[in-house]
Design a protein around this motif. Sequence first.
Motif, PDB file in Angstrom:
ATOM      1  N   GLU A   1      -3.270  25.758  51.466  1.00 34.13           N
ATOM      2  CA  GLU A   1      -4.192  26.519  51.082  1.00 34.13           C
ATOM      3  C   GLU A   1      -4.163  26.912  49.570  1.00 34.13           C
ATOM      4  OE1 GLU A   1      -5.012  29.501  53.908  1.00 34.13           O
ATOM      5  OE2 GLU A   1      -5.670  28.327  55.169  1.00 34.13           O
TER       6      GLU A   1
ATOM      7  N   ASP B   1       2.368  24.887  50.812  1.00 37.85           N
ATOM      8  CA  ASP B   1       0.991  25.595  51.423  1.00 37.85           C
ATOM      9  C   ASP B   1      -0.222  24.977  50.956  1.00 37.85           C
ATOM     10  OD1 ASP B   1      -0.866  27.774  51.604  1.00 37.85           O
ATOM     11  OD2 ASP B   1       0.403  29.330  50.302  1.00 37.85           O
TER      12      ASP B   1
ATOM     13  N   ARG C   1      -5.808  30.422  46.268  1.00 33.00           N
ATOM     14  CA  ARG C   1      -6.235  30.062  47.713  1.00 33.00           C
ATOM     15  C   ARG C   1      -7.593  29.476  47.930  1.00 33.00           C
ATOM     16  NH1 ARG C   1      -2.650  30.344  51.156  1.00 33.00           N
ATOM     17  NH2 ARG C   1      -1.276  31.662  50.383  1.00 33.00           N
TER      18      ARG C   1
ATOM     19  N   LYS D   1     -10.480  27.359  50.408  1.00 34.54           N
ATOM     20  CA  LYS D   1     -10.623  27.159  52.038  1.00 34.54           C
ATOM     21  C   LYS D   1     -10.259  25.778  52.279  1.00 34.54           C
ATOM     22  CE  LYS D   1     -14.339  30.218  52.755  1.00 34.54           C
ATOM     23  NZ  LYS D   1     -15.669  30.732  53.241  1.00 34.54           N
ATOM     24  N   ASN D   2     -10.606  24.698  51.547  1.00 37.15           N
ATOM     25  CA  ASN D   2     -10.386  23.398  51.908  1.00 37.15           C
ATOM     26  C   ASN D   2      -9.780  22.761  50.806  1.00 37.15           C
ATOM     27  OD1 ASN D   2     -10.563  20.757  51.871  1.00 37.15           O
ATOM     28  ND2 ASN D   2     -12.924  20.781  52.702  1.00 37.15           N
ATOM     29  N   PRO D   3      -8.605  22.120  50.761  1.00 38.17           N
ATOM     30  CA  PRO D   3      -7.931  21.700  49.544  1.00 38.17           C
ATOM     31  C   PRO D   3      -8.475  20.317  48.910  1.00 38.17           C
ATOM     32  CG  PRO D   3      -6.529  21.404  51.711  1.00 38.17           C
ATOM     33  CD  PRO D   3      -7.807  21.895  51.908  1.00 38.17           C
TER      34      PRO D   3
ATOM     35  N   THR E   1     -10.963  31.379  47.372  1.00 45.68           N
ATOM     36  CA  THR E   1     -11.557  32.343  48.387  1.00 45.68           C
ATOM     37  C   THR E   1     -10.880  33.760  48.013  1.00 45.68           C
ATOM     38  OG1 THR E   1      -9.120  32.232  49.749  1.00 45.68           O
ATOM     39  CG2 THR E   1     -11.213  30.646  50.322  1.00 45.68           C
TER      40      THR E   1
END
Length: 72
Positions: A56, A54, A13, A15-17, A23
């Motif tokens: 994230e 997804d 995961r 925060k910003n792709p 994270t």
Amino acid sequence: MNDTKLHLVFGGRVKNPQTLKFTDLENLDIVGMFPDYASAEKAWRVAAQRTVDDAEMKYVVVHLHKLLQPEG
């Protein structure tokens, strides 16, 4: 001489792709180690496709051989 160039494929995961700021480091998905870029890319594509919806989740290929031998 060994021509193996190790590659690591993992994801998790973010925060910003647009970044590689993972994270939840304790829950990274370690796909595996691969002896060449072609096999690593194939594994990366399979893993990324599983989570394509997804935003994230992000998977990456790390060129470990470049970290172990920066000149190579």
